[in-house]
Design a protein around this motif. Structure first.
Motif, PDB file in Angstrom:
ATOM      1  N   GLN A   1      44.940  28.088 -36.096  1.00  0.00           N
ATOM      2  CA  GLN A   1      44.671  27.181 -37.220  1.00  0.00           C
ATOM      3  C   GLN A   1      43.652  27.816 -38.179  1.00  0.00           C
TER       4      GLN A   1
ATOM      5  N   LEU B   1      45.439  30.106 -40.349  1.00  0.00           N
ATOM      6  CA  LEU B   1      46.304  29.345 -41.256  1.00  0.00           C
ATOM      7  C   LEU B   1      45.487  28.877 -42.456  1.00  0.00           C
ATOM      8  N   LYS B   2      44.292  28.362 -42.154  1.00  0.00           N
ATOM      9  CA  LYS B   2      43.420  27.878 -43.231  1.00  0.00           C
ATOM     10  C   LYS B   2      43.000  29.031 -44.129  1.00  0.00           C
TER      11      LYS B   2
ATOM     12  N   ARG C   1      44.543  31.875 -44.715  1.00  0.00           N
ATOM     13  CA  ARG C   1      45.636  32.328 -45.575  1.00  0.00           C
ATOM     14  C   ARG C   1      45.966  31.295 -46.642  1.00  0.00           C
TER      15      ARG C   1
ATOM     16  N   PHE D   1      54.352  30.393 -46.111  1.00  0.00           N
ATOM     17  CA  PHE D   1      54.250  29.781 -44.783  1.00  0.00           C
ATOM     18  C   PHE D   1      55.591  29.147 -44.398  1.00  0.00           C
TER      19      PHE D   1
ATOM     20  N   LEU E   1      48.974  22.592 -41.180  1.00  0.00           N
ATOM     21  CA  LEU E   1      47.815  23.153 -41.885  1.00  0.00           C
ATOM     22  C   LEU E   1      46.694  22.114 -41.981  1.00  0.00           C
TER      23      LEU E   1
ATOM     24  N   MET F   1      45.195  20.596 -39.523  1.00  0.00           N
ATOM     25  CA  MET F   1      45.106  19.656 -38.397  1.00  0.00           C
ATOM     26  C   MET F   1      44.190  20.244 -37.338  1.00  0.00           C
TER      27      MET F   1
ATOM     28  N   VAL G   1      45.329  21.033 -33.720  1.00  0.00           N
ATOM     29  CA  VAL G   1      46.235  22.155 -33.468  1.00  0.00           C
ATOM     30  C   VAL G   1      45.451  23.443 -33.659  1.00  0.00           C
ATOM     31  N   ARG G   2      44.890  23.961 -32.582  1.00  0.00           N
ATOM     32  CA  ARG G   2      44.029  25.140 -32.704  1.00  0.00           C
ATOM     33  C   ARG G   2      44.844  26.416 -32.736  1.00  0.00           C
ATOM     34  N   VAL G   3      45.818  26.473 -31.843  1.00  0.00           N
ATOM     35  CA  VAL G   3      46.609  27.684 -31.696  1.00  0.00           C
ATOM     36  C   VAL G   3      48.050  27.358 -32.086  1.00  0.00           C
ATOM     37  N   LEU G   4      48.669  28.270 -32.821  1.00  0.00           N
ATOM     38  CA  LEU G   4      50.028  28.007 -33.271  1.00  0.00           C
ATOM     39  C   LEU G   4      51.012  28.407 -32.178  1.00  0.00           C
TER      40      LEU G   4
END
Lengths: 310, 510
Positions: free
Chosen positions: A164, A167-168, A170, B96, B104, B106, B109-112
């Motif tokens: 995450q 993700l943030k 990027r 993405f 995005l 959240m 949800v730490r790890v995808l």
């Protein structure tokens, strides 16, 4: 004989490539968050100068590296303040910081000119891994910062593409408005990565003075900050690709030294030019190869984010 | 329908430096309803909804969500109260995947984890019958699919109050139907759906209740069964507006103004965007080309105007081959171009009205003596434009960037029609304009047609196509799906052709 020379060149390629790699890894984070930091050369110089001064005065390699990271981190914070908060044009700002840092490091380091470093980063073998034929010799008989760079490549790859947090990061560089609408503090994120990028460039500078060229001379980075910048683009903002690119450039540099050592009859000035020539060639090749995919990088890079507009 | 009020806004006031955007507005929405918020541009709809989603803060007034008074500082606060906004300009990260966009931001949800994400997204999309591949990249999706990602995003955050800002502006008729099916099923599950619009027929088709705003004030809230399109239009604009046909004179095919034969044009990615297209445009007609944008309309217009090279085919104007003519030569032959990008292409926003008005006539011997411009004459011309076209602007020396979209478009039309062109290429001439401005622009186009110009009108708004066209064509994947006179074509036929499912019939053009 040839085999020994090739092995020596490859080992040197990793060693020479590491300061480039560390700096490029930092810039990958900075650019992925949406900020272009052109001041890498200056940050490396500040890192090298402050490391050297701390080393001479404390005789501690650890404190020297920390000093390099902190000083360059502070310089990057200035870049962050100017480009994120004040929304100064990032290219102008980065160039200005380069000149500022070049002058400042020269001024601070003037009493240290030409003094040899009291010690350098020691190389040590990693048990088992170092025993692998060839590979062990090249990759696992190096100094601690080289091993740090391996860890960073793996860690950052995981962080950027599988978490995450990544993700943030990027999202801030690709579409800050979208990131903001999902509750992400865009400018705070950018500050964090700009400072971290600066710290890594500082460690890159420390590496230079604690291993590659263990003596302070003004402008001793000799354009390596710019090569690191080129590596970021060549590597398409990916840590693993940056590693490969850094070793290619490191290898070209090492090759120059090796050729001098066996006294090939070429002017050393021409040999020193090799890495920069390689930079131009690789950049051209990567741009042509990625023409359709658009090698432009994070879409919002160099665009300041103003929350009220969104 | 349940009668539990989920959203209550009372006496909302919001003032901006130059305008009072909301003036004592009351608004109530119930669980289980689809509520339309109707009004012109600048009526204060978006301001009201931005206050409800925490983007703006009201100066005065109270917000109650599910009978509890709330204070919101950011969109994050609104989301945690279950209020989700679908913006008109999607807030998606293009490189993405669908799943990445959904999670995005959240924190839980730490790890995808690819598999877990896929399961979650699939479950959600099945629950609401929204069909999406979690691992498609956003840039691979159509506009309609991108909108579905936006909806999944807020559903994933368990929002049950959904606000959509002009959700249908970019969709095909088929996609509009699907969207409202989804929204209806959400409302049935107890959700509150609010959508901002200025299209009356959508309101009449899909809304349960309607709130009308005008000039920042609440005009009224009514049930759909108790009102009509005419009444809504009157409430919205403040006077009678004809929603019917604006182009009343029928035209007989006479003189050919423009003929396009087997035209092929490449887009920026060097792929065929216009594919062997042929048609004729006659004097005194408006030929409306419907279609979802991105099907080659932009490339077609640019090729006709001489701004983009042809890959093949010919273009004739008044019988003369102009395929190789420069934009200036085409202009001199009597071609006018209203591009889709008003501020970026048709005008120079940082220059004055007078200077912008002169961009086409600066070489004219009336204004140019040996390279020296007659500024007094140009100013006089700009004054005439402003008067004749009722352009609301400070004066000839005001900057274009200060003008509203409608007035900017009037200025472009004034400039382009000044030399009585024989062919007018109009790309999305009323995109983003409100009813009043749209009406004026349409009147200008009809007047030009009546004068004898041939107008090629590109539009994605079917109301506009039906109000203006003498003949209708549909463009799909670089080809025309047939051309028919307006009286012989139905909305369904056009919808099918826009989706590429069937040809319109009529004249065959390849």
């Amino acid at each position: 004989m040839i085999q020994v020379m090739i092995l020596a060149t490859l080992t040197a390629a990793v060693a020479q490539g590491t300061p480039l790699l560390l700096t490029a890894l930092g810039e990958i984070m900075t650019q992925r968050s949406g900020v272009l930091n052109l001041g890498l050369e200056g940050m490396m110089l500040m890192g090298a100068a402050s490391s050297f001064m701390v080393l001479v005065n404390t005789n501690s390699l650890f404190l020297a590296v920390v000093a390099g990271a902190v000083c360059s981190g502070l310089l990057a914070l200035v870049h962050g303040f100017l480009s994120i908060t004040c929304r100064v044009h990032q290219i102008i700002c980065g160039l200005a910081l380069n000149m500022f840092a070049g002058g400042l490091s020269g001024y601070l380091g003037k009493d240290y000119n030409g003094i040899p470093a009291p010690k350098v980063l020691p190389s040590f073998r990693i048990p088992l891994l170092a025993d692998i034929p060839y590979v062990g010799e090249i990759f696992f008989y190096q100094n601690g910062l080289v091993y740090l760079s391996y860890g960073l490549v793996i860690g950052l790859t995981y962080l950027i593409f599988h978490t995450q947090i990544g993700l943030k990061l990027r999202a801030c560089g690709e579409n800050p408005a979208a990131a903001y609408s999902m509750g992400i503090s865009v400018n705070r994120t950018r500050y964090i990565y700009v400072v971290m990028g600066g710290m890594l460039a500082g460690i890159g500078g420390s590496f230079l003075i604690l291993s590659t060229v263990p003596s302070w001379v003004e402008n001793m980075t000799g354009g390596r900050g710019w090569i690191a910048l080129a590596i970021v683009t060549c590597a398409m903002w990916k840590p693993a690709a940056a590693m490969a690119a850094a070793y290619v450039f490191g290898g070209v540099e090492a090759l120059g030294y090796q050729l001098q050592a066996v006294s090939v009859n070429v002017s050393p000035v021409l040999l020193k030019m090799l890495p920069y020539l390689a930079t131009i060639l690789v950049l051209a090749a990567v741009s042509i190869g990625n023409q359709d995919k658009g090698a432009a990088g994070p879409e919002a890079m160099t665009t300041p984010f103003i929350p009220e507009d969104n | 329908m349940s009668t539990q009020a989920t959203v209550e806004m009372k006496g909302i006031c919001k003032e901006f430096p130059s305008t009072l955007a909301n003036d004592q507005v009351d608004f109530t929405a119930y669980a289980g309803e689809i509520h339309a918020l109707l009004g012109e541009n600048g009526a204060g709809k978006s301001t009201l909804m931005n206050i409800l989603t925490g983007v703006l803060e009201q100066d005065k007034g109270e917000i109650w969500i599910r009978k509890k008074r709330v204070f919101m500082k950011s969109p994050k606060d609104a989301l945690s109260l279950g209020i989700g906004m679908i913006y008109q300009h999607f807030k998606l990260v293009k490189p993405f995947t669908v799943a990445e966009n959904i999670v995005l931001g959240m924190e839980n949800v730490r790890v995808l984890n690819k598999r877990a994400l896929e399961a979650q997204v699939r479950e959600l999309s099945q629950e609401y019958k929204i069909d999406l591949n979690p691992f498609s990249f956003i840039w691979q999706l159509s506009i309609g699919e991108q909108q579905r990602v936006e909806i999944l995003k807020v559903l994933y955050r368990r929002a049950d109050i959904l606000i959509l800002d002009e959700p249908t502006a970019v969709l095909t008729p088929e996609e509009v139907k699907e969207l409202f099916q989804t929204l209806r099923s959400m409302a049935k599950k107890g959700g509150t759906i609010i959508f901002i619009t200025h299209k009356m027929h959508e309101v009449m088709e899909f809304a349960d209740r309607i709130t009308v705003l005008r000039d920042g004030r609440l005009i009224g809230t009514m049930k759909r069964e108790e009102t009509s399109e005419q009444e809504l239009a009157r409430l919205m604009v403040g006077r009678e507006i004809s929603t019917g046909r604006r182009n009343r004179e029928n035209t007989v095919k006479s003189q050919e103004q423009l003929r396009v034969k087997d035209l092929t044009v490449l887009n920026d990615k060097r792929v065929k965007a216009v594919d062997g297209l042929s048609f004729q445009l006659f004097a005194g007609e408006i030929l409306g080309v419907a279609g979802v944008s991105g099907n080659g309309q932009k490339e077609l217009m640019e090729a006709l105007a001489g701004l983009r090279p042809r890959a093949g085919g010919q273009i004739f104007m008044g019988g003369q081959d102009i395929s190789r003519a420069s934009p200036r030569e085409r202009m001199d032959q009597g071609m006018a171009f209203i591009p889709e990008d008003r501020y970026g292409f048709a005008l120079v926003p940082s220059m004055t009205v007078m200077e912008n008005a002169s961009l086409k006539c600066y070489r004219d011997s009336r204004f140019n003596r040996g390279g020296v411009l007659d500024y007094r004459g140009l100013e006089q011309q700009a004054r005439e434009f402003i008067k004749e076209f009722e352009i609301k602007v400070g004066g000839p020396k005001s900057l274009v960037q200060s003008m509203s979209g409608g007035n900017a478009q009037k200025l472009i039309l004034a400039r382009e029609t000044a030399r009585e062109p024989s062919v007018i290429l109009a790309s999305y001439p009323v995109r983003g304009l409100d009813i009043k401005a749209t009406e004026s622009i349409h009147q200008i186009l009809v007047k030009e047609k009546a004068r004898g110009a041939g107008v090629l009108l590109i539009s994605e708004d079917l109301d506009e196509i039906f109000q203006l066209s003498d003949r209708v064509a549909v463009m799909y994947e670089g080809k025309l799906m047939g051309i028919l006179p307006i009286g012989q074509v139905t909305l369904d036929q056009i919808g099918m052709a826009m989706a590429g499912a069937a040809r319109l019939g009529g004249e065959d053009d390849g």
